[in-house]
Write a protein that holds these residues in place. Structure first.
Motif, mmCIF file in Angstrom:
data_model
loop_
_atom_site.group_PDB
_atom_site.id
_atom_site.type_symbol
_atom_site.label_atom_id
_atom_site.label_comp_id
_atom_site.label_asym_id
_atom_site.label_seq_id
_atom_site.Cartn_x
_atom_site.Cartn_y
_atom_site.Cartn_z
ATOM 1 N N ARG A 42 0.815 -1.214 0.000
ATOM 2 C CA ARG A 42 0.000 0.000 0.000
ATOM 3 C C ARG A 42 0.851 1.267 0.000
ATOM 4 N NH1 ARG A 42 -5.067 -2.220 3.648
ATOM 5 N NH2 ARG A 42 -6.189 -3.090 1.863
ATOM 6 N N ASP B 17 -2.735 -11.905 -11.518
ATOM 7 C CA ASP B 17 -3.997 -11.245 -11.826
ATOM 8 C C ASP B 17 -4.152 -11.158 -13.339
ATOM 9 O OD1 ASP B 17 -6.193 -9.635 -12.148
ATOM 10 O OD2 ASP B 17 -5.559 -8.093 -10.729
ATOM 11 N N SER C 280 -4.689 1.830 -2.861
ATOM 12 C CA SER C 280 -5.921 1.077 -3.102
ATOM 13 C C SER C 280 -5.646 -0.405 -3.362
ATOM 14 C CB SER C 280 -6.682 1.676 -4.290
ATOM 15 O OG SER C 280 -5.907 1.603 -5.470
ATOM 16 N N PHE C 281 -4.448 -0.866 -3.042
ATOM 17 C CA PHE C 281 -4.117 -2.276 -3.290
ATOM 18 C C PHE C 281 -5.136 -3.190 -2.610
ATOM 19 C CE2 PHE C 281 -1.952 -6.226 -2.005
ATOM 20 C CZ PHE C 281 -1.623 -6.703 -3.264
ATOM 21 N N ASP C 282 -5.613 -4.164 -3.355
ATOM 22 C CA ASP C 282 -6.656 -5.075 -2.882
ATOM 23 C C ASP C 282 -6.028 -6.273 -2.177
ATOM 24 O OD1 ASP C 282 -8.821 -6.675 -2.468
ATOM 25 O OD2 ASP C 282 -9.415 -6.835 -4.581
ATOM 26 N N ARG C 283 -6.188 -6.349 -0.860
ATOM 27 C CA ARG C 283 -5.564 -7.432 -0.104
ATOM 28 C C ARG C 283 -6.167 -8.792 -0.432
ATOM 29 N NH1 ARG C 283 -4.645 -7.472 4.998
ATOM 30 N NH2 ARG C 283 -4.488 -5.221 5.305
ATOM 31 N N THR C 284 -7.340 -8.820 -1.082
ATOM 32 C CA THR C 284 -7.928 -10.114 -1.446
ATOM 33 C C THR C 284 -7.133 -10.793 -2.561
ATOM 34 O OG1 THR C 284 -9.434 -9.166 -3.104
ATOM 35 C CG2 THR C 284 -10.222 -9.296 -0.830
ATOM 36 N N LYS C 285 -6.214 -10.057 -3.191
ATOM 37 C CA LYS C 285 -5.379 -10.642 -4.235
ATOM 38 C C LYS C 285 -4.170 -11.368 -3.650
ATOM 39 C CE LYS C 285 -6.759 -7.345 -7.781
ATOM 40 N NZ LYS C 285 -6.339 -6.313 -8.747
#
Length: 320
Positions: free
Chosen positions: A241, A260, A246-251
């Motif tokens: 981050r 991705d 806005s990095f998506d931790r679900t990735k």
């Protein structure tokens, strides 16, 4: 007409599937990772991630050329709003890596293909090369790096880690693989290599195998690491981050990096297994056309500022 259609369908069903490329051989993988195997572990992990998004590498390299005054963490902050994968964004802090990755796009795509299909084999190849460099007396701790030889807790196997001597300053080594690893044993698969650019390694001399260039204050661009015992690469979400708020931790699954496919932008996967695993969300022909060097405004859509030359086939990256 119905009979004809049924007959055509039957012929199609009976036609053999196209032959699949063989897995990369160990010596072939060593040749691919040879130019980057001696990078610090964290930086190496991010290069491997980014290699799976070759089209975005081209966009990022063009951005760097268009913004030469922005360097290190300032460059990373400037591309936060771009749509590229976080691994690609991080490399704008390291133009001496990003430039050859764009120019040698065939190598980049092969490295990414190998990493996607044979992640453990790629990391094992890195360790074999590091062991050779260590045995040859060419891999040592110094003011730029710290070399640690230890047993992996998971396997007990000896591993060679490379960390920055100063965590706040990252040095990117340039080296000749035929020197630092000792004699190369695979004439069929010579190691990939490009001489250090004078722009980043002024007065570089490779008589001892290495050139170091200038240290980069780019600790804020680092978020990955190599999990040698597990045979994969990891992401520190909090550090990620720093690169993209806005990095998506679900990735990230349990700290482990996940490819991705939305950032693949239509670039074909090498084998059926990778294609079936990752291609569900890949966009179609427009991105493939961009990758082949045809103008479709991709540069503008991706913030490269280079729509006018998106169809220009004059660079090695475009030809790739």
């Amino acid at each position: 007409m119905l009979l004809l259609l049924l007959g055509a369908a039957a012929v199609h069903a009976q036609s053999p599937a196209p032959p699949q490329p063989a897995p990369f051989k160990p010596e072939e993988i060593e040749a691919l990772v040879a130019p980057v195997a001696l990078y610090p572990d964290s930086l190496l992990s991010q290069v491997l991630m980014a290699s799976t998004y070759p089209l975005e590498i081209v966009y990022a390299a063009r951005w760097v050329k268009a913004n030469p005054k922005l360097k290190g963490e300032d460059a990373v902050k400037a591309v936060e709003s771009q749509t590229w994968d976080i691994s690609v964004k991080s490399l704008v802090a390291f133009p001496q890596i990003l430039e050859p990755m764009s120019d040698k796009l065939d190598w980049t795509q092969k490295l990414g293909d190998a990493f996607l299909a044979q992640e453990k084999d790629v990391l094992a190849a890195v360790q074999r090369l590091r062991a050779r460099a260590d045995k040859s007396g060419n891999l040592k701790s110094n003011e730029q790096q710290k070399v640690i030889v230890e047993a992996a807790p998971e396997t007990g196997q000896t591993i060679v880690k490379i960390e920055p001597a100063n965590p706040q300053v990252i040095y990117v080594p340039a080296y000749n693989p035929t020197v630092v690893y000792g004699s190369w044993s695979y004439p069929t698969y010579p190691p990939y290599y490009w001489p250090p650019s004078p722009a980043y390694y002024p007065g570089a001399a490779l008589a001892t195998g290495f050139a170091w260039g200038v240290g980069l204050a780019a600790a804020g661009a680092i978020f990955g690491n190599c999990n040698w015992g597990g045979g994969d690469v990891n992401i520190n979400v909090d550090k990620a981050r720093n690169v993209d708020r806005s990095f998506d931790r679900t990735k990230v699954e349990g700290g482990r990096w996940k490819h991705d496919s939305s950032h693949r932008q239509g670039v074909a996967y090498r084998d059926n297994a990778s294609r079936e695993k990752y291609s569900r969300n890949v966009s179609g022909a427009d991105a493939r056309s961009d990758f082949r060097g045809r103008e479709s405004g991709a540069g503008e859509r991706n913030g490269s500022g280079a729509r006018g030359d998106a169809g220009n086939r004059g660079t090695a990256g475009d030809r790739g």
